[in-house]
Scaffold this motif. Structure first.
Motif, PDB file in Angstrom:
ATOM      1  N   GLY A  83     110.686 -31.325 -43.536  1.00  0.00           N
ATOM      2  CA  GLY A  83     109.513 -31.875 -44.212  1.00  0.00           C
ATOM      3  C   GLY A  83     108.988 -33.089 -43.480  1.00  0.00           C
ATOM      4  O   GLY A  83     109.404 -33.429 -42.362  1.00  0.00           O
ATOM      5  N   LYS A  84     108.055 -33.778 -44.106  1.00  0.00           N
ATOM      6  CA  LYS A  84     107.413 -34.922 -43.489  1.00  0.00           C
ATOM      7  C   LYS A  84     108.368 -36.104 -43.445  1.00  0.00           C
ATOM      8  O   LYS A  84     108.960 -36.485 -44.443  1.00  0.00           O
ATOM      9  N   LYS A  85     108.530 -36.691 -42.267  1.00  0.00           N
ATOM     10  CA  LYS A  85     109.388 -37.851 -42.097  1.00  0.00           C
ATOM     11  C   LYS A  85     108.577 -39.129 -41.884  1.00  0.00           C
ATOM     12  O   LYS A  85     108.880 -40.172 -42.442  1.00  0.00           O
ATOM     13  N   LYS A  86     107.547 -39.061 -41.057  1.00  0.00           N
ATOM     14  CA  LYS A  86     106.752 -40.248 -40.739  1.00  0.00           C
ATOM     15  C   LYS A  86     105.876 -40.622 -41.924  1.00  0.00           C
ATOM     16  O   LYS A  86     105.226 -39.777 -42.528  1.00  0.00           O
ATOM     17  N   GLY A  87     105.854 -41.926 -42.286  1.00  0.00           N
ATOM     18  CA  GLY A  87     105.033 -42.397 -43.386  1.00  0.00           C
ATOM     19  C   GLY A  87     105.606 -42.111 -44.751  1.00  0.00           C
ATOM     20  O   GLY A  87     104.881 -42.151 -45.750  1.00  0.00           O
ATOM     21  N   SER A  88     106.915 -41.811 -44.826  1.00  0.00           N
ATOM     22  CA  SER A  88     107.505 -41.512 -46.129  1.00  0.00           C
ATOM     23  C   SER A  88     107.639 -42.754 -47.004  1.00  0.00           C
ATOM     24  O   SER A  88     107.773 -42.638 -48.213  1.00  0.00           O
ATOM     25  N   LYS A  89     107.562 -43.975 -46.408  1.00  0.00           N
ATOM     26  CA  LYS A  89     107.694 -45.214 -47.170  1.00  0.00           C
ATOM     27  C   LYS A  89     106.352 -45.913 -47.385  1.00  0.00           C
ATOM     28  O   LYS A  89     106.317 -47.082 -47.758  1.00  0.00           O
ATOM     29  N   TRP A  90     105.256 -45.247 -47.123  1.00  0.00           N
ATOM     30  CA  TRP A  90     103.949 -45.855 -47.359  1.00  0.00           C
ATOM     31  C   TRP A  90     103.681 -45.976 -48.856  1.00  0.00           C
ATOM     32  O   TRP A  90     104.143 -45.173 -49.664  1.00  0.00           O
ATOM     33  N   ASN A  91     102.831 -46.983 -49.212  1.00  0.00           N
ATOM     34  CA  ASN A  91     102.435 -47.164 -50.601  1.00  0.00           C
ATOM     35  C   ASN A  91     101.439 -46.099 -51.022  1.00  0.00           C
ATOM     36  O   ASN A  91     100.629 -45.635 -50.216  1.00  0.00           O
ATOM     37  N   THR A  92     101.548 -45.737 -52.276  1.00  0.00           N
ATOM     38  CA  THR A  92     100.592 -44.821 -52.877  1.00  0.00           C
ATOM     39  C   THR A  92      99.974 -45.498 -54.102  1.00  0.00           C
ATOM     40  O   THR A  92     100.320 -46.638 -54.453  1.00  0.00           O
ATOM     41  N   LYS A  93      99.051 -44.800 -54.756  1.00  0.00           N
ATOM     42  CA  LYS A  93      98.398 -45.357 -55.950  1.00  0.00           C
ATOM     43  C   LYS A  93      99.423 -45.605 -57.054  1.00  0.00           C
ATOM     44  O   LYS A  93      99.417 -46.653 -57.721  1.00  0.00           O
ATOM     45  N   VAL A 113     101.716 -48.677 -56.188  1.00  0.00           N
ATOM     46  CA  VAL A 113     101.030 -49.972 -56.319  1.00  0.00           C
ATOM     47  C   VAL A 113     100.905 -50.362 -57.789  1.00  0.00           C
ATOM     48  O   VAL A 113     101.093 -51.534 -58.176  1.00  0.00           O
ATOM     49  N   ASN A 114     100.591 -49.429 -58.663  1.00  0.00           N
ATOM     50  CA  ASN A 114     100.425 -49.725 -60.086  1.00  0.00           C
ATOM     51  C   ASN A 114     101.757 -49.953 -60.804  1.00  0.00           C
ATOM     52  O   ASN A 114     101.777 -50.530 -61.891  1.00  0.00           O
ATOM     53  N   ASP A 115     102.868 -49.509 -60.201  1.00  0.00           N
ATOM     54  CA  ASP A 115     104.165 -49.675 -60.845  1.00  0.00           C
ATOM     55  C   ASP A 115     104.708 -51.066 -60.531  1.00  0.00           C
ATOM     56  O   ASP A 115     105.035 -51.382 -59.388  1.00  0.00           O
ATOM     57  N   VAL A 116     104.743 -51.973 -61.568  1.00  0.00           N
ATOM     58  CA  VAL A 116     105.222 -53.350 -61.399  1.00  0.00           C
ATOM     59  C   VAL A 116     106.489 -53.577 -62.209  1.00  0.00           C
ATOM     60  O   VAL A 116     106.814 -54.719 -62.562  1.00  0.00           O
ATOM     61  N   SER A 117     107.196 -52.523 -62.528  1.00  0.00           N
ATOM     62  CA  SER A 117     108.394 -52.669 -63.370  1.00  0.00           C
ATOM     63  C   SER A 117     109.508 -53.410 -62.648  1.00  0.00           C
ATOM     64  O   SER A 117     110.344 -54.058 -63.277  1.00  0.00           O
ATOM     65  N   SER A 118     109.550 -53.314 -61.324  1.00  0.00           N
ATOM     66  CA  SER A 118     110.610 -53.978 -60.569  1.00  0.00           C
ATOM     67  C   SER A 118     110.230 -55.372 -60.109  1.00  0.00           C
ATOM     68  O   SER A 118     110.975 -55.991 -59.346  1.00  0.00           O
ATOM     69  N   PHE A 119     109.092 -55.918 -60.548  1.00  0.00           N
ATOM     70  CA  PHE A 119     108.645 -57.254 -60.104  1.00  0.00           C
ATOM     71  C   PHE A 119     109.408 -58.333 -60.861  1.00  0.00           C
ATOM     72  O   PHE A 119     109.524 -58.290 -62.087  1.00  0.00           O
ATOM     73  N   ARG A 120     109.946 -59.339 -60.141  1.00  0.00           N
ATOM     74  CA  ARG A 120     110.623 -60.490 -60.721  1.00  0.00           C
ATOM     75  C   ARG A 120     109.968 -61.755 -60.202  1.00  0.00           C
ATOM     76  O   ARG A 120     109.975 -62.014 -58.997  1.00  0.00           O
ATOM     77  N   SER A 121     109.407 -62.524 -61.148  1.00  0.00           N
ATOM     78  CA  SER A 121     108.637 -63.705 -60.740  1.00  0.00           C
ATOM     79  C   SER A 121     109.523 -64.758 -60.091  1.00  0.00           C
ATOM     80  O   SER A 121     109.141 -65.408 -59.119  1.00  0.00           O
ATOM     81  N   LYS A 122     110.747 -64.956 -60.639  1.00  0.00           N
ATOM     82  CA  LYS A 122     111.634 -65.976 -60.081  1.00  0.00           C
ATOM     83  C   LYS A 122     112.026 -65.640 -58.652  1.00  0.00           C
ATOM     84  O   LYS A 122     112.102 -66.506 -57.779  1.00  0.00           O
ATOM     85  N   VAL A 123     112.266 -64.377 -58.453  1.00  0.00           N
ATOM     86  CA  VAL A 123     112.617 -63.960 -57.090  1.00  0.00           C
ATOM     87  C   VAL A 123     111.424 -64.092 -56.168  1.00  0.00           C
ATOM     88  O   VAL A 123     111.521 -64.519 -55.015  1.00  0.00           O
ATOM     89  N   ALA A 124     110.237 -63.719 -56.689  1.00  0.00           N
ATOM     90  CA  ALA A 124     109.047 -63.770 -55.848  1.00  0.00           C
ATOM     91  C   ALA A 124     108.662 -65.194 -55.497  1.00  0.00           C
ATOM     92  O   ALA A 124     108.225 -65.484 -54.374  1.00  0.00           O
ATOM     93  N   HIS A 125     108.820 -66.172 -56.463  1.00  0.00           N
ATOM     94  CA  HIS A 125     108.432 -67.561 -56.223  1.00  0.00           C
ATOM     95  C   HIS A 125     109.601 -68.422 -55.791  1.00  0.00           C
ATOM     96  O   HIS A 125     109.528 -69.649 -55.819  1.00  0.00           O
ATOM     97  N   ASN A 126     110.696 -67.793 -55.455  1.00  0.00           N
ATOM     98  CA  ASN A 126     111.839 -68.504 -54.888  1.00  0.00           C
ATOM     99  C   ASN A 126     112.368 -69.569 -55.846  1.00  0.00           C
ATOM    100  O   ASN A 126     112.634 -70.709 -55.456  1.00  0.00           O
ATOM    101  N   LYS A 127     112.496 -69.208 -57.135  1.00  0.00           N
ATOM    102  CA  LYS A 127     112.970 -70.152 -58.139  1.00  0.00           C
ATOM    103  C   LYS A 127     114.290 -69.717 -58.768  1.00  0.00           C
ATOM    104  O   LYS A 127     114.706 -70.262 -59.777  1.00  0.00           O
ATOM    105  N   GLY A 128     114.907 -68.787 -58.222  1.00  0.00           N
ATOM    106  CA  GLY A 128     116.149 -68.307 -58.800  1.00  0.00           C
ATOM    107  C   GLY A 128     117.289 -69.245 -58.515  1.00  0.00           C
ATOM    108  O   GLY A 128     117.158 -70.233 -57.792  1.00  0.00           O
TER     109      GLY A 128
END
Length: 253
Positions: free
Chosen positions: A196-206, A209-224
């Motif tokens: 199957g397709k190997k190249k570009g398998s980790k590119w973002n899709t729609k 991008v809309n899935d923000v369930s794994s977002f952590r603000s403390k980790v993102a702003h370096n406040k942990g």
């Protein structure tokens, strides 16, 4: 005369049952039954020499057994009878190796004969197939010439050629579909997937991008915990203030 005199002095006049000696001349081979071959034993031929010894010993036994039975001497051979062989183990090993080499040579020659016969049969089948193809080709060319000259208006040879080619194609296609991947290919498919397709398998899709369930603000702003503070340096362990120290002392009292 002196030897004969000594022999007469040493000789003991004993009965035959005490001596058990049997003296015979050379025994004629019963297969030949002729006295002409009496002296035809070649001393250099191991087989003839051993057979002459065997025949002479056998004749001596056949002469001695009736005399023992007449004297009522038991002659049954015990079950645990053991007699040492006249030949050494080395000589018998040489004979065994020679017989083994002869047997292997016979097997090799037999295999070579079978291979030659198989080659001849394969060549025969191949020549028959080539002759049949040449005959079919010749018949088709004759039919084409007759049609070109107007001697015949039949086009059956074209239909036969098309049906034969179609049959060959169908047969090969059915063989391919029935055969399928081999065991090695199936194992690799099971282990590594089906490609199957190997190249570009980790590119973002729609959706990604809309899935923000794994977002952590403390980790993102370096406040942990244990993260760097201002200036990107790690937070140091500072001494508490004066008021904080007084509160700690009052609690201790």
């Amino acid at each position: 005369d002196g030897l004969k005199q000594c022999l007469s002095e040493l000789r003991q006049q004993l009965a035959w049952v005490e001596r058990l000696d049997v003296t015979l001349g050379q025994v004629v081979d019963p297969a030949s039954q002729s006295a002409a071959n009496k002296d035809a034993v070649d001393p250099e031929n191991d087989f003839q020499r051993e057979m002459s010894f065997y025949r002479q010993a056998q004749a001596a036994v056949l002469e001695a057994l009736p005399r023992l039975r007449k004297l009522q001497v038991p002659t049954r051979r015990p079950d645990d009878y053991f007699a040492e062989m006249a030949k050494s183990d080395q000589q018998m090993q040489k004979i065994r190796q020679k017989l083994k080499s002869k047997q292997e040579a016979m097997e090799r020659s037999e295999k070579a004969k079978q291979l030659r016969a198989m080659r001849k049969y394969g060549k025969k089948v191949q020549t028959e197939i080539l002759q049949r193809r040449q005959k079919e080709k010749k018949n088709m060319l004759n039919a084409v010439k007759k049609y070109q000259k107007g001697l015949s208006d039949k086009l059956d040879f074209l239909d036969e050629e098309q049906t034969s080619s179609q049959g060959n194609k169908k047969g090969s296609a059915s063989q391919r579909t029935k055969k399928g991947p081999n065991a090695k290919r199936r194992y690799k498919n099971q282990k590594f997937g089906f490609g199957g397709k190997k190249k570009g398998s980790k590119w973002n899709t729609k959706e990604s991008v809309n899935d923000v369930s794994s977002f952590r603000s403390k980790v993102a702003h370096n406040k942990g915990p244990g993260k760097a503070g201002k200036g990107g340096k790690k937070a140091l362990n500072k001494r508490p203030g004066k008021r904080a120290r007084q509160k700690m002392k009052s609690r201790a009292r």
